[in-house]
Design an enzyme around this catalytic site. Structure first.
Site, short mmCIF file in Angstrom:
data_model
loop_
_atom_site.label_atom_id
_atom_site.label_comp_id
_atom_site.label_asym_id
_atom_site.label_seq_id
_atom_site.Cartn_x
_atom_site.Cartn_y
_atom_site.Cartn_z
N ASN A 104 30.61 50.56 60.73
CA ASN A 104 29.42 50.93 61.49
C ASN A 104 28.56 51.98 60.81
O ASN A 104 27.34 51.95 60.94
CB ASN A 104 29.84 51.45 62.87
CG ASN A 104 28.65 51.86 63.70
OD1 ASN A 104 27.92 51.02 64.21
ND2 ASN A 104 28.44 53.17 63.83
N ASP A 198 23.33 50.30 69.14
CA ASP A 198 23.44 50.12 67.69
C ASP A 198 23.86 51.43 67.03
O ASP A 198 24.83 51.50 66.27
CB ASP A 198 22.11 49.62 67.14
CG ASP A 198 22.11 49.38 65.63
OD1 ASP A 198 23.16 49.58 64.99
OD2 ASP A 198 21.06 48.98 65.10
N ASP A 235 36.62 48.27 63.81
CA ASP A 235 36.26 49.46 64.58
C ASP A 235 34.84 49.35 65.13
O ASP A 235 33.96 48.75 64.51
CB ASP A 235 36.37 50.69 63.67
CG ASP A 235 36.09 51.99 64.40
OD1 ASP A 235 36.87 52.33 65.31
OD2 ASP A 235 35.08 52.65 64.08
N HIS A 239 28.96 48.49 68.61
CA HIS A 239 27.80 49.10 67.94
C HIS A 239 27.31 48.26 66.76
O HIS A 239 26.34 48.64 66.10
CB HIS A 239 28.16 50.49 67.42
CG HIS A 239 28.74 51.38 68.47
ND1 HIS A 239 27.97 52.09 69.36
CD2 HIS A 239 30.03 51.68 68.78
CE1 HIS A 239 28.75 52.78 70.18
NE2 HIS A 239 30.01 52.54 69.84
N GLU A 265 37.62 46.21 68.23
CA GLU A 265 37.59 47.26 69.24
C GLU A 265 36.23 47.20 69.93
O GLU A 265 35.28 47.88 69.53
CB GLU A 265 37.81 48.64 68.61
CG GLU A 265 37.84 49.75 69.64
CD GLU A 265 37.16 51.02 69.17
OE1 GLU A 265 37.35 52.05 69.83
OE2 GLU A 265 36.42 50.99 68.18
#
Length: 495
Positions: A104, A198, A235, A239, A265
């Site tokens: 991310n 995001d 992870d 987002h 996740e």
């Protein structure tokens, strides 16, 4: 086929000192014998905080404890050689290796750049100011310690969609970087919390940049060439645009192995949200059952006031079991963490029995519950707290019971708010079991185990009840459980 059982082999407060990879290697064989089929490792690459990094402050994906960067060669968990030894040991023991992937954001940039940014409302990210202004931001990653080995890719402002800190002027907030991607808007196909989720932290990766997209696909091919890899934990999926992981998971399955295990996740309890996400990623991955974790937490707090018949209501395990990874605790929910929802110790054996002895869902064990943990940290009250998470004494036996006795057709006997049971009928080759648990007083329940077991003796595999009990001529068995406890009854000749 052996039912899959995951183990998260770390927690938020895993001690520093580079010893975790060695511990993995030492425990690999015993975990295999116990019944653990896959080990989820923490992020193995260099984080911005160097030797203290838990791994979620991603700095360099290509530094697995090999280069002198951020003040250290080894990561918090060890160097590259010890990581390779750990994954070989797991492979030799027949245990899969699940790697944590943090795509991310990046943190700890090597240089600042002059960027044009627009302020976004932190409480509604879709409200972005029209006027852009110039500032300095940490968005250039050159990885001087690695000097282009493994990848020559340089990350700069074009690789990111937003930042949370500026210099000249000095300002904190949420800032959308003005670039050529997405007409200045955030990525779509992300969670709609705060309007658009995001942006999370650090330098937020811009997945619409094709150079970034190809670099992350390359890393997905590269990692399994360096260390054993049978799957990934993704992870912060809420987002990251769903289309990216749909494509990325498909790519690594095509180029690395078609049977890679992948769990994302996406921390959300709403089944409609999770169903939509699974549809967006073409159902290529698993998700953590957040709703069931919350039920375990609530049940542990309510004691006998919780109706055990409802424990799976509204859960991913009940609605989409083939895509559910079940858990009792993890590194984000343990005491003193942001999403703290620590299941009370008395209920953990019951919760683990519910995810280990049933067919639906893929259970994930948490390191402190198996080995114990002690640590200290500051809480929301500003005070320092000492925390001890004791190992659950019966958990190894429960994991073994899943391996040996969680076989055959399943019958849930959820007929009492305080005492429920799970019957596994067994198969021609494998033994079955009767799991009974109570959140109130000592309880008994008569269950059918089949005429083929008539007159057979049964014992509690967990040792919580010491007596031997016998089926009647019709194959019925009166099983017992202590108050606030769980027992797994198996044939005495299987003990």
């Amino acid at each position: 086929m052996l039912a899959r059982t995951l183990l998260q082999f770390f927690h938020w407060y895993t001690p520093e000192g580079g010893k975790l990879w060695s511990e993995v290697a030492d425990q690999a064989e015993s975990l295999s014998q116990m019944g653990v089929t896959d080990v989820w490792l923490p992020p193995a690459y260099k984080g911005a905080s160097g030797a203290a990094s838990i791994g979620y402050d991603t700095y360099d994906l290509f530094d697995l404890g090999e280069f002198d960067q951020k003040g250290t060669v080894a990561t918090k968990y060890g160097d590259l050689a010890s990581l390779q030894k750990a994954t070989r040991s797991l492979t030799d023991a027949g245990v899969g290796v699940i790697h944590d992937v943090v795509f991310n954001h990046k943190m700890g940039a090597d240089e600042t750049e002059r960027v044009h940014v627009r302020r976004a409302n932190p409480d509604d990210r879709n409200q972005i100011e029209d006027e852009a202004f110039e500032a300095s931001a940490y968005t250039r990653f050159t990885f001087p310690g690695r000097q282009g080995k493994h990848s020559k890719f340089i990350w700069d402002m074009k690789c990111f969609s937003g930042v949370d800190h500026l210099e000249d002027p000095d300002e904190n907030g949420v800032f959308r970087i003005a670039n050529e991607y997405g007409a200045g808007e955030w990525n779509a196909e992300v969670d709609d919390e705060v309007g658009n989720f995001d942006y999370l932290m650090g330098s937020d990766i811009e997945f619409r940049n094709n150079a970034v997209y190809e670099e992350l696909k390359f890393w997905g091919r590269w990692l399994p060439e360096q260390v054993a890899c049978t799957g990934f934990r993704l992870d912060a999926a809420k987002h990251i645009p769903a289309w990216f992981f749909r494509d990325w998971v498909g790519h690594v399955r095509e180029t690395v192995h078609p049977e890679l295990f992948v769990v994302a996740e996406y921390w959300h309890p709403d089944m409609d949200v999770l169903q939509r996400y699974l549809d967006q990623v073409d159902k290529q991955l698993m998700l953590f059952d957040v709703a069931l974790h919350h039920h375990f937490y609530e049940a542990s707090k309510a004691g006998g006031g919780f109706d055990l018949r409802t424990i799976f209501d509204g859960s991913l395990t009940a609605s989409i079991p083939d895509h559910a990874v079940t858990l009792v605790s993890n590194h984000d929910t343990q005491p003193l963490q942001a999403m703290e929802a620590s299941v009370e110790p008395w209920f953990k054996p019951l919760a683990y029995a519910l995810i280990l002895m049933r067919e639906q869902g893929t259970p994930c064990i948490f390191y402190p519950d198996l080995y114990g943990a002690k640590y200290r940290d500051s809480g929301d009250d500003g005070e320092t707290h000492e925390v001890e998470m004791p190992a659950i004494p019966c958990l190894p036996k429960l994991i073994e019971a899943r391996k040996r006795f969680a076989h055959g057709a399943q019958t849930d006997i959820f007929d009492d708010p305080h005492c429920i049971a799970i019957i596994r009928a067994g198969t021609a080759e494998e033994q079955g079991s009767v799991t009974i648990l109570s959140n109130g007083e000592e309880a008994r329940k008569t269950v059918p185990v089949g005429e083929g077991h008539a007159g057979q003796g049964f014992r509690d595999y967990l040792g919580h009840c010491e007596e031997e009990i016998f089926t009647d001529d019709a194959g019925n068995l009166e099983v017992r459980v202590n108050g606030g406890s769980v027992s797994v009854w198996v044939r005495s000749d299987a003990m």
